[in-house]
Motif scaffolding. Sequence first.
Motif, PDB file in Angstrom:
ATOM      1  N   THR A  28      18.403  16.355  -2.369  1.00 18.13           N
ATOM      2  CA  THR A  28      18.600  15.312  -3.381  1.00 18.13           C
ATOM      3  C   THR A  28      19.594  15.760  -4.442  1.00 18.13           C
ATOM      4  N   GLU A  29      19.472  16.987  -4.909  1.00 16.09           N
ATOM      5  CA  GLU A  29      20.403  17.507  -5.909  1.00 16.09           C
ATOM      6  C   GLU A  29      21.811  17.616  -5.336  1.00 16.09           C
ATOM      7  N   LEU A  30      21.922  18.023  -4.080  1.00 12.11           N
ATOM      8  CA  LEU A  30      23.228  18.099  -3.433  1.00 12.11           C
ATOM      9  C   LEU A  30      23.851  16.708  -3.335  1.00 12.11           C
ATOM     10  N   VAL A  31      23.065  15.722  -2.950  1.00 11.53           N
ATOM     11  CA  VAL A  31      23.561  14.341  -2.869  1.00 11.53           C
ATOM     12  C   VAL A  31      24.079  13.893  -4.226  1.00 11.53           C
ATOM     13  N   ALA A  32      23.360  14.195  -5.299  1.00 10.14           N
ATOM     14  CA  ALA A  32      23.794  13.815  -6.644  1.00 10.14           C
ATOM     15  C   ALA A  32      25.127  14.470  -6.993  1.00 10.14           C
ATOM     16  N   GLU A  33      25.278  15.749  -6.665  1.00 19.06           N
ATOM     17  CA  GLU A  33      26.544  16.437  -6.919  1.00 19.06           C
ATOM     18  C   GLU A  33      27.687  15.807  -6.124  1.00 19.06           C
ATOM     19  N   LEU A  34      27.438  15.528  -4.851  1.00 19.24           N
ATOM     20  CA  LEU A  34      28.476  14.936  -4.014  1.00 19.24           C
ATOM     21  C   LEU A  34      28.839  13.538  -4.497  1.00 19.24           C
ATOM     22  N   ALA A  35      27.841  12.722  -4.801  1.00 21.53           N
ATOM     23  CA  ALA A  35      28.081  11.343  -5.235  1.00 21.53           C
ATOM     24  C   ALA A  35      28.883  11.286  -6.526  1.00 21.53           C
ATOM     25  N   ALA A  36      28.779  12.322  -7.354  1.00 20.29           N
ATOM     26  CA  ALA A  36      29.503  12.356  -8.632  1.00 20.29           C
ATOM     27  C   ALA A  36      30.968  12.754  -8.459  1.00 20.29           C
ATOM     28  N   ARG A  37      31.362  13.191  -7.280  1.00 17.68           N
ATOM     29  CA  ARG A  37      32.736  13.651  -7.053  1.00 17.68           C
ATOM     30  C   ARG A  37      33.772  12.554  -7.242  1.00 17.68           C
ATOM     31  N   ASP A  38      33.610  11.450  -6.521  1.00 16.13           N
ATOM     32  CA  ASP A  38      34.531  10.333  -6.626  1.00 16.13           C
ATOM     33  C   ASP A  38      33.922   9.107  -5.961  1.00 16.13           C
ATOM     34  N   GLU A  39      34.664   8.010  -5.959  1.00 15.43           N
ATOM     35  CA  GLU A  39      34.112   6.742  -5.473  1.00 15.43           C
ATOM     36  C   GLU A  39      33.795   6.757  -3.981  1.00 15.43           C
ATOM     37  N   ARG A  40      34.529   7.513  -3.181  1.00 13.34           N
ATOM     38  CA  ARG A  40      34.213   7.592  -1.746  1.00 13.34           C
ATOM     39  C   ARG A  40      32.821   8.188  -1.540  1.00 13.34           C
ATOM     40  N   TYR A  41      32.542   9.282  -2.226  1.00 12.34           N
ATOM     41  CA  TYR A  41      31.234   9.923  -2.114  1.00 12.34           C
ATOM     42  C   TYR A  41      30.149   9.026  -2.711  1.00 12.34           C
ATOM     43  N   ALA A  42      30.432   8.406  -3.841  1.00 10.42           N
ATOM     44  CA  ALA A  42      29.452   7.502  -4.459  1.00 10.42           C
ATOM     45  C   ALA A  42      29.085   6.380  -3.496  1.00 10.42           C
ATOM     46  N   LEU A  51      20.118   6.896   5.130  1.00 10.14           N
ATOM     47  CA  LEU A  51      20.593   8.192   5.629  1.00 10.14           C
ATOM     48  C   LEU A  51      19.441   9.078   6.061  1.00 10.14           C
ATOM     49  N   ARG A  52      19.748   9.983   6.936  1.00  7.13           N
ATOM     50  CA  ARG A  52      18.857  11.072   7.311  1.00  7.13           C
ATOM     51  C   ARG A  52      19.617  12.361   7.039  1.00  7.13           C
ATOM     52  N   CYS A  53      18.881  13.456   6.934  1.00  6.17           N
ATOM     53  CA  CYS A  53      19.548  14.728   6.682  1.00  6.17           C
ATOM     54  C   CYS A  53      18.870  15.839   7.478  1.00  6.17           C
ATOM     55  N   ALA A  54      19.650  16.872   7.710  1.00  6.31           N
ATOM     56  CA  ALA A  54      19.147  18.062   8.397  1.00  6.31           C
ATOM     57  C   ALA A  54      19.653  19.283   7.646  1.00  6.31           C
ATOM     58  N   VAL A  55      18.799  20.270   7.542  1.00  8.99           N
ATOM     59  CA  VAL A  55      19.165  21.551   6.939  1.00  8.99           C
ATOM     60  C   VAL A  55      19.078  22.592   8.043  1.00  8.99           C
ATOM     61  N   ASP A  56      20.187  23.268   8.270  1.00  9.03           N
ATOM     62  CA  ASP A  56      20.284  24.244   9.350  1.00  9.03           C
ATOM     63  C   ASP A  56      19.756  23.658  10.668  1.00  9.03           C
ATOM     64  N   GLN A  57      20.184  22.426  10.943  1.00  8.19           N
ATOM     65  CA  GLN A  57      19.907  21.693  12.186  1.00  8.19           C
ATOM     66  C   GLN A  57      18.446  21.335  12.381  1.00  8.19           C
ATOM     67  N   GLU A  58      17.682  21.265  11.279  1.00 12.69           N
ATOM     68  CA  GLU A  58      16.290  20.815  11.335  1.00 12.69           C
ATOM     69  C   GLU A  58      16.154  19.581  10.460  1.00 12.69           C
ATOM     70  N   LEU A  59      15.671  18.487  11.037  1.00  8.37           N
ATOM     71  CA  LEU A  59      15.497  17.235  10.305  1.00  8.37           C
ATOM     72  C   LEU A  59      14.523  17.450   9.154  1.00  8.37           C
ATOM     73  N   VAL A  60      14.936  17.050   7.936  1.00  2.14           N
ATOM     74  CA  VAL A  60      14.118  17.257   6.742  1.00  2.14           C
ATOM     75  C   VAL A  60      14.162  16.011   5.860  1.00  2.14           C
ATOM     76  N   GLU A  61      13.280  15.983   4.876  1.00  3.05           N
ATOM     77  CA  GLU A  61      13.300  14.942   3.853  1.00  3.05           C
ATOM     78  C   GLU A  61      14.280  15.365   2.757  1.00  3.05           C
ATOM     79  N   PHE A  62      14.651  14.425   1.914  1.00  2.70           N
ATOM     80  CA  PHE A  62      15.642  14.709   0.881  1.00  2.70           C
ATOM     81  C   PHE A  62      15.134  15.655  -0.203  1.00  2.70           C
ATOM     82  N   ASP A  63      13.827  15.844  -0.309  1.00  8.60           N
ATOM     83  CA  ASP A  63      13.311  16.787  -1.305  1.00  8.60           C
ATOM     84  C   ASP A  63      13.240  18.219  -0.761  1.00  8.60           C
TER      85      ASP A  63
END
Length: 81
Positions: A28-42, A51-63
Amino acid sequence: MQVVYFAWVRERLGLAKETVETTATTVTELVAELAARDERYAFAFSDISALRCAVDQELVEFDASITGASEVAFFPPMTGG
């Protein structure tokens, strides 16, 4: 860390992956940082429920923690067929 984008996320950003320096400790914090970059990311991260996300190729929740992770990936939900 490497951040990888798939499907329409990649299309909205115009890149498949990038190396990111971050102070984020969760997806979630990473998404906030990315979204603040510019309008494409926002735009790409405007609705994380689509969206779904994976950390080190393991499906995880945003928290989920990204501390020590080498890769975070973002992609739309997948359907079978």
